[in-house]
Design a protein around this motif. Structure first.
Motif, PDB file in Angstrom:
ATOM      1  N   VAL A   1      -4.807  12.184  -3.787  1.00 21.14           N
ATOM      2  CA  VAL A   1      -3.764  11.199  -2.644  1.00 21.14           C
ATOM      3  C   VAL A   1      -4.573  10.007  -4.085  1.00 21.14           C
ATOM      4  CG1 VAL A   1      -3.314   9.593  -1.084  1.00 21.14           C
ATOM      5  CG2 VAL A   1      -3.262  11.748  -0.640  1.00 21.14           C
TER       6      VAL A   1
ATOM      7  N   ALA B   1      -4.679   6.087  -4.342  1.00 22.97           N
ATOM      8  CA  ALA B   1      -3.893   4.671  -3.630  1.00 22.97           C
ATOM      9  C   ALA B   1      -4.473   3.800  -4.330  1.00 22.97           C
ATOM     10  CB  ALA B   1      -3.716   4.645  -2.345  1.00 22.97           C
ATOM     11  N   GLN B   2      -3.869   2.510  -4.603  1.00 27.14           N
ATOM     12  CA  GLN B   2      -4.923   1.249  -4.521  1.00 27.14           C
ATOM     13  C   GLN B   2      -4.698   0.160  -3.334  1.00 27.14           C
ATOM     14  OE1 GLN B   2      -0.590   1.076  -6.194  1.00 27.14           O
ATOM     15  NE2 GLN B   2       0.029  -0.346  -4.912  1.00 27.14           N
ATOM     16  N   THR B   3      -5.578  -0.204  -3.996  1.00 24.07           N
ATOM     17  CA  THR B   3      -6.415  -1.384  -3.605  1.00 24.07           C
ATOM     18  C   THR B   3      -6.342  -2.547  -3.587  1.00 24.07           C
ATOM     19  OG1 THR B   3      -8.911  -0.961  -4.502  1.00 24.07           O
ATOM     20  CG2 THR B   3      -8.233   0.137  -2.145  1.00 24.07           C
TER      21      THR B   3
ATOM     22  N   ILE C   1      -3.513   5.961   5.226  1.00 21.02           N
ATOM     23  CA  ILE C   1      -3.034   6.573   4.689  1.00 21.02           C
ATOM     24  C   ILE C   1      -3.592   8.077   4.775  1.00 21.02           C
ATOM     25  CG2 ILE C   1      -3.034   7.001   1.866  1.00 21.02           C
ATOM     26  CD1 ILE C   1      -2.563   4.320   1.313  1.00 21.02           C
ATOM     27  N   GLN C   2      -4.788   8.077   5.173  1.00 22.71           N
ATOM     28  CA  GLN C   2      -5.519   9.347   4.681  1.00 22.71           C
ATOM     29  C   GLN C   2      -5.114  10.651   6.136  1.00 22.71           C
ATOM     30  OE1 GLN C   2      -9.699   7.734   5.141  1.00 22.71           O
ATOM     31  NE2 GLN C   2     -10.763   7.596   3.693  1.00 22.71           N
TER      32      GLN C   2
ATOM     33  N   ASP D   1      -7.291  -3.905   2.846  1.00 23.09           N
ATOM     34  CA  ASP D   1      -7.676  -2.491   2.311  1.00 23.09           C
ATOM     35  C   ASP D   1      -8.623  -0.883   3.354  1.00 23.09           C
ATOM     36  OD1 ASP D   1      -6.485  -3.649  -0.208  1.00 23.09           O
ATOM     37  OD2 ASP D   1      -8.766  -3.192  -1.077  1.00 23.09           O
TER      38      ASP D   1
ATOM     39  N   LEU E   1      -6.268   2.116   3.640  1.00 28.20           N
ATOM     40  CA  LEU E   1      -6.468   3.437   3.595  1.00 28.20           C
ATOM     41  C   LEU E   1      -7.066   4.371   4.766  1.00 28.20           C
ATOM     42  CD1 LEU E   1      -9.477   2.415   0.450  1.00 28.20           C
ATOM     43  CD2 LEU E   1      -7.131   3.935   1.076  1.00 28.20           C
TER      44      LEU E   1
ATOM     45  N   ASN F   1       3.519   2.639  -2.266  1.00 36.25           N
ATOM     46  CA  ASN F   1       3.061   3.198  -3.604  1.00 36.25           C
ATOM     47  C   ASN F   1       1.935   3.964  -3.606  1.00 36.25           C
ATOM     48  OD1 ASN F   1       4.434   3.501  -5.836  1.00 36.25           O
ATOM     49  ND2 ASN F   1       4.165   1.433  -6.343  1.00 36.25           N
ATOM     50  N   PHE F   2       2.025   4.838  -2.921  1.00 31.46           N
ATOM     51  CA  PHE F   2       0.984   5.784  -3.505  1.00 31.46           C
ATOM     52  C   PHE F   2       1.361   7.363  -4.052  1.00 31.46           C
ATOM     53  CE2 PHE F   2       1.558   6.185   1.442  1.00 31.46           C
ATOM     54  CZ  PHE F   2       1.369   7.357   1.584  1.00 31.46           C
ATOM     55  N   TYR F   3       0.457   8.277  -4.562  1.00 29.76           N
ATOM     56  CA  TYR F   3       0.765   9.175  -5.415  1.00 29.76           C
ATOM     57  C   TYR F   3       0.466  10.502  -4.384  1.00 29.76           C
ATOM     58  CZ  TYR F   3       0.784  13.088  -8.234  1.00 29.76           C
ATOM     59  OH  TYR F   3       1.395  14.452  -8.218  1.00 29.76           O
TER      60      TYR F   3
ATOM     61  N   TYR G   1       0.674  -1.356  -0.314  1.00 35.52           N
ATOM     62  CA  TYR G   1       0.249   0.370   0.256  1.00 35.52           C
ATOM     63  C   TYR G   1       1.072   1.367   0.090  1.00 35.52           C
ATOM     64  CZ  TYR G   1      -3.611  -3.156   1.253  1.00 35.52           C
ATOM     65  OH  TYR G   1      -4.968  -3.735   1.695  1.00 35.52           O
TER      66      TYR G   1
END
Length: 173
Positions: free
Chosen positions: A154, A156-158, A171-172, A164, A168, A146-148, A144
């Motif tokens: 933002v 982010a992949q799931t 990341i938030q 997941d 998230l 490798n987010f932008y 997780y």
């Protein structure tokens, strides 16, 4: 007058090989930058010198390796990432039986011992790992981390798996 530095062997970099905060610190892995298929003509000290001179950083944080089965030979963008000048998100595997556990545990312990260029420790945030495999059963090199981070978004992949939602939330933050 010719600048002799023009003829020194250059450092090979690609997207995902390094991460830099806005306070003069770069983050990378030995697995990638010291790999014989990337920079065989340079040793660690020469690479550090070039990163300092060309990126304007004052300190390099070296982690040993990236994820198991990483076809990019240990890109930092799957293992750890600056989210602020003093904060690093680290991929972390809780299961000691998982192949990534010793690598990611070592990375986390290494970062616990590091400081910024002013001697202050970083705030470290663990983020769980997704658990995905290829059809042949081999572990996929995904995380997780490798987010932008953009100006107003933002990305982010799931992975449609149990971690997941928690990832998230982290990341938030």
């Amino acid at each position: 007058k010719i600048d002799k530095r023009m003829f020194e062997p250059g450092i090979f970099l690609e997207t995902g090989a390094i991460d830099v905060n806005d306070n003069g610190v770069a983050l990378t892995t030995e697995q990638w930058l010291l790999n014989k298929n990337r920079n065989p003509q340079l040793n660690k000290q020469q690479i550090e010198k070039q990163l300092v001179e060309n990126l304007g950083v004052g300190k390099i944080l070296w982690l040993k390796a990236g994820l198991v089965n990483d076809h990019t030979d240990g890109h930092i963008d799957e293992a750890a990432k600056f989210v602020a000048y003093n904060t690093i998100i680290c991929a972390y595997e809780e299961n000691p039986e998982d192949e990534n556990f010793p690598i990611l545990d070592n990375n986390y312990k290494t970062l616990q011992k590091t400081t910024d260029q002013h001697g202050k420790p970083f705030k470290l945030i663990k983020i769980p790992m997704p658990h995905m495999t290829y059809n042949n059963g081999g572990k996929t090199p995904v995380s997780y981390v490798n987010f932008y981070i953009g100006n107003e978004v933002v990305l982010a992949q799931t992975f449609k798996e149990k971690n997941d939602v928690n990832a998230l939330k982290i990341i938030q933050y």
